[in-house]
Scaffold this motif. Structure first.
Motif, PDB file in Angstrom:
ATOM      1  N   HIS A 575       0.804  -1.232   0.000  1.00 17.07           N
ATOM      2  CA  HIS A 575       0.000   0.000   0.000  1.00 17.07           C
ATOM      3  C   HIS A 575       0.831   1.273   0.000  1.00 17.07           C
ATOM      4  O   HIS A 575       0.309   2.347  -0.300  1.00 17.07           O
ATOM      5  CB  HIS A 575      -0.949   0.006   1.205  1.00 17.07           C
ATOM      6  CG  HIS A 575      -0.248  -0.122   2.528  1.00 17.07           C
ATOM      7  ND1 HIS A 575      -0.209  -1.314   3.222  1.00 17.07           N
ATOM      8  CD2 HIS A 575       0.453   0.768   3.272  1.00 17.07           C
ATOM      9  CE1 HIS A 575       0.478  -1.137   4.340  1.00 17.07           C
ATOM     10  NE2 HIS A 575       0.895   0.113   4.394  1.00 17.07           N
ATOM     11  N   ASP A 576       2.114   1.205   0.357  1.00 15.16           N
ATOM     12  CA  ASP A 576       2.965   2.395   0.342  1.00 15.16           C
ATOM     13  C   ASP A 576       3.634   2.612  -1.009  1.00 15.16           C
ATOM     14  O   ASP A 576       4.470   3.512  -1.152  1.00 15.16           O
ATOM     15  CB  ASP A 576       4.038   2.300   1.432  1.00 15.16           C
ATOM     16  CG  ASP A 576       3.458   2.528   2.818  1.00 15.16           C
ATOM     17  OD1 ASP A 576       2.448   3.240   2.928  1.00 15.16           O
ATOM     18  OD2 ASP A 576       4.004   1.986   3.795  1.00 15.16           O
ATOM     19  N   LEU A 577       3.282   1.790  -1.988  1.00  9.33           N
ATOM     20  CA  LEU A 577       3.746   1.949  -3.363  1.00  9.33           C
ATOM     21  C   LEU A 577       2.526   2.057  -4.270  1.00  9.33           C
ATOM     22  O   LEU A 577       1.418   1.679  -3.876  1.00  9.33           O
ATOM     23  CB  LEU A 577       4.587   0.738  -3.793  1.00  9.33           C
ATOM     24  CG  LEU A 577       5.935   0.534  -3.103  1.00  9.33           C
ATOM     25  CD1 LEU A 577       6.542  -0.789  -3.553  1.00  9.33           C
ATOM     26  CD2 LEU A 577       6.891   1.681  -3.409  1.00  9.33           C
ATOM     27  N   PRO A 578       2.694   2.532  -5.490  1.00 11.36           N
ATOM     28  CA  PRO A 578       1.562   2.519  -6.418  1.00 11.36           C
ATOM     29  C   PRO A 578       1.167   1.079  -6.733  1.00 11.36           C
ATOM     30  O   PRO A 578       1.979   0.155  -6.604  1.00 11.36           O
ATOM     31  CB  PRO A 578       2.118   3.207  -7.671  1.00 11.36           C
ATOM     32  CG  PRO A 578       3.371   3.888  -7.246  1.00 11.36           C
ATOM     33  CD  PRO A 578       3.911   3.097  -6.100  1.00 11.36           C
ATOM     34  N   TYR A 583       3.369   1.505 -10.724  1.00  9.71           N
ATOM     35  CA  TYR A 583       4.777   1.335 -10.378  1.00  9.71           C
ATOM     36  C   TYR A 583       5.619   1.150 -11.639  1.00  9.71           C
ATOM     37  O   TYR A 583       6.713   1.725 -11.755  1.00  9.71           O
ATOM     38  CB  TYR A 583       4.951   0.135  -9.455  1.00  9.71           C
ATOM     39  CG  TYR A 583       6.343   0.046  -8.867  1.00  9.71           C
ATOM     40  CD1 TYR A 583       6.681   0.772  -7.741  1.00  9.71           C
ATOM     41  CD2 TYR A 583       7.320  -0.750  -9.458  1.00  9.71           C
ATOM     42  CE1 TYR A 583       7.963   0.708  -7.201  1.00  9.71           C
ATOM     43  CE2 TYR A 583       8.599  -0.831  -8.938  1.00  9.71           C
ATOM     44  CZ  TYR A 583       8.916  -0.097  -7.809  1.00  9.71           C
ATOM     45  OH  TYR A 583      10.188  -0.154  -7.290  1.00  9.71           O
ATOM     46  N   LEU A 584       5.121   0.353 -12.564  1.00  7.22           N
ATOM     47  CA  LEU A 584       5.853   0.139 -13.810  1.00  7.22           C
ATOM     48  C   LEU A 584       6.087   1.465 -14.534  1.00  7.22           C
ATOM     49  O   LEU A 584       7.149   1.686 -15.130  1.00  7.22           O
ATOM     50  CB  LEU A 584       5.086  -0.820 -14.716  1.00  7.22           C
ATOM     51  CG  LEU A 584       5.038  -2.286 -14.260  1.00  7.22           C
ATOM     52  CD1 LEU A 584       4.042  -3.069 -15.103  1.00  7.22           C
ATOM     53  CD2 LEU A 584       6.422  -2.922 -14.344  1.00  7.22           C
ATOM     54  N   VAL A 589       7.927   7.865  -8.614  1.00  6.54           N
ATOM     55  CA  VAL A 589       9.087   8.730  -8.804  1.00  6.54           C
ATOM     56  C   VAL A 589       8.625  10.147  -9.157  1.00  6.54           C
ATOM     57  O   VAL A 589       9.100  11.141  -8.592  1.00  6.54           O
ATOM     58  CB  VAL A 589      10.009   8.173  -9.903  1.00  6.54           C
ATOM     59  CG1 VAL A 589      11.171   9.133 -10.154  1.00  6.54           C
ATOM     60  CG2 VAL A 589      10.532   6.793  -9.516  1.00  6.54           C
ATOM     61  N   THR A 590       7.668  10.210 -10.063  1.00  6.02           N
ATOM     62  CA  THR A 590       7.148  11.518 -10.467  1.00  6.02           C
ATOM     63  C   THR A 590       6.499  12.237  -9.294  1.00  6.02           C
ATOM     64  O   THR A 590       6.722  13.438  -9.070  1.00  6.02           O
ATOM     65  CB  THR A 590       6.126  11.354 -11.607  1.00  6.02           C
ATOM     66  OG1 THR A 590       6.750  10.678 -12.704  1.00  6.02           O
ATOM     67  CG2 THR A 590       5.602  12.706 -12.069  1.00  6.02           C
ATOM     68  N   LEU A 591       5.691  11.507  -8.532  1.00  7.24           N
ATOM     69  CA  LEU A 591       5.001  12.121  -7.402  1.00  7.24           C
ATOM     70  C   LEU A 591       5.994  12.604  -6.346  1.00  7.24           C
ATOM     71  O   LEU A 591       5.867  13.724  -5.826  1.00  7.24           O
ATOM     72  CB  LEU A 591       4.020  11.121  -6.784  1.00  7.24           C
ATOM     73  CG  LEU A 591       3.256  11.623  -5.553  1.00  7.24           C
ATOM     74  CD1 LEU A 591       2.408  12.840  -5.902  1.00  7.24           C
ATOM     75  CD2 LEU A 591       2.376  10.510  -4.970  1.00  7.24           C
ATOM     76  N   ILE A 664      -2.104   5.960  -6.534  1.00  6.50           N
ATOM     77  CA  ILE A 664      -1.373   5.663  -5.303  1.00  6.50           C
ATOM     78  C   ILE A 664      -2.297   5.863  -4.107  1.00  6.50           C
ATOM     79  O   ILE A 664      -2.976   6.877  -3.998  1.00  6.50           O
ATOM     80  CB  ILE A 664      -0.137   6.585  -5.187  1.00  6.50           C
ATOM     81  CG1 ILE A 664       0.817   6.347  -6.364  1.00  6.50           C
ATOM     82  CG2 ILE A 664       0.574   6.391  -3.860  1.00  6.50           C
ATOM     83  CD1 ILE A 664       1.963   7.336  -6.436  1.00  6.50           C
ATOM     84  N   GLN A 665      -2.325   4.884  -3.216  1.00  3.99           N
ATOM     85  CA  GLN A 665      -3.171   4.987  -2.029  1.00  3.99           C
ATOM     86  C   GLN A 665      -2.511   5.831  -0.941  1.00  3.99           C
ATOM     87  O   GLN A 665      -3.176   6.579  -0.236  1.00  3.99           O
ATOM     88  CB  GLN A 665      -3.470   3.588  -1.486  1.00  3.99           C
ATOM     89  CG  GLN A 665      -4.490   3.551  -0.369  1.00  3.99           C
ATOM     90  CD  GLN A 665      -5.859   4.048  -0.782  1.00  3.99           C
ATOM     91  OE1 GLN A 665      -6.355   5.029  -0.247  1.00  3.99           O
ATOM     92  NE2 GLN A 665      -6.455   3.392  -1.762  1.00  3.99           N
TER      93      GLN A 665
END
Length: 719
Positions: A575-578, A583-584, A589-591, A664-665
């Motif tokens: 949940h702490d990643l897209p 993610y792919l 990274v952009t956020l 992303i949550q």
């Protein structure tokens, strides 16, 4: 003579406060001495200068020798082949003192077959009195559980909590080689009948469908801990006001037995309250917890006002007796929060101390309101029990797995009732790591290790018992917090803190005992800055670790799945990643760049990420799981095939991955900068996905089939 830096280091070591640590890249980091002094001050230890450090060291030694027996003794069950006739601890008594020992067991029985060995291990002189340290012997036949030791020394009584824990949590034989499950953020998963956010009725439906249709063994849900029953409601499930009780926003109104018994006019009012928020189920707008809770609160108060049948009233009162003072205090805090606001520091001064006569008086005045909040917890307990039963009937061998957050809100219920246990002027977080290169401050007050022991770990025990009552498993977020916590003094940045050690053996042993009693699995989220020996301790005790596919790398090179740890719960994302689709694409990274959370340039981070993804695609292609030129959808499915080919005991698919979600949550290290924990479940087009839509989701079937085939193959091999 102890020099200044040496005196501070020695004093810090005596209280488990680090003066340096090794970061996630293996680099040695020295802690600012001012941070060390501030943390020691929060433990009531004066380290303001060299002389103070010396005095505090003397006082620490003195206190150690004047303590007859530790406030809490945690004993681990002896192995069957261990010939030792007794557990050993220590007792310190004046030379020649008369000693009496008695153990009152959890079942009420008493034992006097204890002993204080005549051999002296060590001795010390305090104010002219010779203090001897001897071995305390407790028979190995003492059963698992919670007991009380009574020590009489020259007529003076000292008591100690004694905990006897199993050696380890064994993998349940009914699970065979491994189990598979689903990870969901329940509040984001809605159905046609949800009141704007997911609830316990939706959880039961998810368990029923995934258990019967796909043969899954468990559903892991986000922490369901309580938020303040006021608006605005805190969206983060990881920043609760207490971890022992749950958020009543998860109550499914129509499942309350008394709902159908309302008079017709009031029934229509409740139905109308539901309809006012049900329209939100079909939108992709951010979740509006405030509106949902206000609608549910109106409905619940109407139902509560009509009371219970005699039989139901007895069940409710039995529940209240079972929960005791903890429930009473929490319900009173809720009632006061509704009356005076969610921040108890802004209440009238006389109400800020829960032990004051004014609080006792207002508790009587608010008796009906207090009863309402106790009733809400009873309803949650009933509906959690139902969801667990539905999961088991659907074939889930584990059922519902709950998630335990790291800590609580600085101004919540626990910080009001446990101020004597919490460290003042300190918040918990994490040093710089993969999630956030600037470090994280979770703004949560830590419990003091010394006060936990002095209180017999009561808060830890009671919380675990409540959480595990209707759970086949428990995930411990940031399980490293049982070993050490990153303490940040007030006014410091997140990176300018230090680690404080806990008695991890006591914390882990109590966890193992309570999980053993409920037949539950335990998973520790052991990512981030981890000392290698910590994972060894967890594995030795039967506590599973955590593996995230994207993090299973040696440098930039992916680690093949057969080389992953086996005693883990493994998943592609967390949940702490897209979700994997995002993610792919490098959305994280952009956020992070947009939010100013990167320490390197955007171009450097993007190149690093693209190299990482290229490595995974190459591995998937080499394994025959992916064709050249495959779409991101195909990469996600192939990643789950690779996941299932690992030797992980537990594997989990994320529901957002199953429906193609990209948003992303949660972005660690942010608060208002990003709408964390407010994103509803949507598909790749950004359209809302309801539970009723799941059978028609093609990617869901692809991932379930990919995991299922590999799971069966790996499970057969392990059996």
């Amino acid at each position: 003579m102890i020099h200044g830096e040496d005196a501070l280091a020695e004093l810090a070591a005596a209280y488990g406060v680090a003066t340096g640590y090794t970061d996630q890249q293996g680099r040695k980091v020295a802690v600012d001495p001012q941070a060390v002094r501030a943390v020691l001050a929060a433990l009531d230890v004066d380290a303001s200068d060299v002389a103070a450090c010396r005095r505090s060291l003397v006082q620490a030694t003195r206190q150690q020798w004047l303590t007859v027996v530790a406030a809490t003794l945690v004993l681990r069950e002896l192995a069957a082949n261990d010939p030792a006739p007794a557990y050993e601890s220590q007792i310190r008594v004046p030379r020649g003192a008369a000693i009496g020992l008695k153990l009152i067991c959890e079942d009420g029985s008493q034992r006097s077959d204890l002993g204080a060995d005549i051999d002296v291990i060590a001795e010390h002189v305090i104010d002219g009195v010779h203090i001897e340290e001897r071995r305390l012997l407790i028979p190995r036949s003492v059963p698992l559980g919670w007991h009380q030791l009574q020590v009489m020394v020259d007529g003076e009584l000292t008591t100690s909590t004694v905990v006897v824990s199993p050696r380890r949590l064994e993998w349940p034989k009914r699970l065979g080689g491994r189990a598979s499950g689903l990870a969901v953020q329940l509040y984001s998963v809605r159905s046609e009948n949800s009141w704007g956010t997911g609830d316990l009725g939706d959880l039961a439906d998810l368990a029923n469908w995934f258990g019967r249709t796909w043969g899954l063994d468990y559903i892991l849900v986000n922490p369901m801990h309580a938020a303040a029953p006021t608006v605005p409601m805190e969206p983060s499930p990881y920043l609760p006001v207490t971890r022992r009780y749950a958020n009543p926003i998860y109550i499914h109104i129509e499942s309350i037995p008394e709902f159908a018994q309302l008079p017709a006019d009031e029934l229509m009012q409740v139905v109308h309250a539901g309809q006012s928020v049900k329209s939100a189920n079909h939108t992709s707008e951010l979740l509006d917890r405030d509106r949902v809770w206000q609608a549910k609160d109106v409905a619940l108060r109407m139902i509560h006002a009509h009371g219970l049948s005699p039989a139901r009233e007895l069940q409710f009162r039995d529940y209240c007796v079972q929960e005791g003072d903890g429930l009473e205090s929490f319900a009173l805090w809720c009632a006061l929060a509704v009356k005076h606001g969610a921040l108890w520091t802004e209440w009238p001064t006389e109400l800020q101390d829960p032990t004051s006569p004014q609080v006792a008086r207002i508790a009587q005045e608010l008796a009906d309101e207090v009863d309402y909040f106790k009733w809400l917890q009873w309803l949650i307990d009933e509906q959690m029990a139902n969801a667990t039963e539905v999961a088991r009937e659907a074939g889930m061998q584990i059922g519902i797995m709950h998630d335990l957050a790291v800590g609580v809100h600085r101004f919540g219920a626990d910080s009001w009732t446990e101020r004597d246990v919490l460290a003042a002027g300190i918040t918990v977080g994490a040093p710089p790591d993969h999630y956030n290169q600037l470090g994280q401050n979770w703004n949560q007050p830590p419990r003091r290790p010394d006060r936990l022991a002095q209180t017999g770990y009561a808060a830890w025990r009671e919380m675990l018992q409540t959480l595990l009552r209707h759970s086949g498993g428990l995930r411990i977020d940031h399980v490293l917090g049982l070993f050490r916590q990153w303490w940040i003094p007030a006014g410091n940045s997140a990176k300018d803190g230090t680690y404080v050690r806990f008695d991890h053996e006591a914390m882990v042993d109590i966890l193992v005992l309570e999980a053993h009693r409920m037949g539950a699995l335990v998973v520790g989220e052991d990512l981030g800055t981890v000392e290698p020996w910590v994972r060894d301790v967890l594995a030795d005790r039967g506590i599973l670790g955590t593996s995230i596919l994207w993090f299973e790398r040696a440098g930039e090179k992916p680690i093949p799945p057969e080389k992953w740890r086996s005693d883990v719960m493994a998943s592609v994302t967390v949940h702490d990643l897209p979700p994997s689709q995002g993610y792919l694409a490098g959305d994280h990274v952009t956020l992070r760049h947009e939010l100013g959370l990167l320490t390197d340039s955007l171009e450097t981070e993007q190149q690093r990420h693209e190299g990482e993804i290229a490595g995974w695609k190459q591995l998937l292609t080499t394994r025959g799981l992916l064709r050249d030129g495959a779409s991101d959808d195909e990469v996600v499915v192939a990643a789950h095939r690779l996941l299932a080919a690992s030797g992980a005991r537990l594997i989990a698919a994320s529901l957002p991955d199953l429906v193609g979600e990209r948003a992303i949550q949660n972005q660690p290290g942010t608060d208002k900068e990003y709408p964390n924990w407010q994103v509803p479940l949507c598909d790749e087009r950004g359209e809302p996905v309801l539970i009723e839509d799941l059978p028609e989701m093609p990617r869901l079937a692809q991932i379930m089939n990919a995991m299922g085939a590999q799971v069966q193959q790996r499970g057969d091999q392990q059996r």
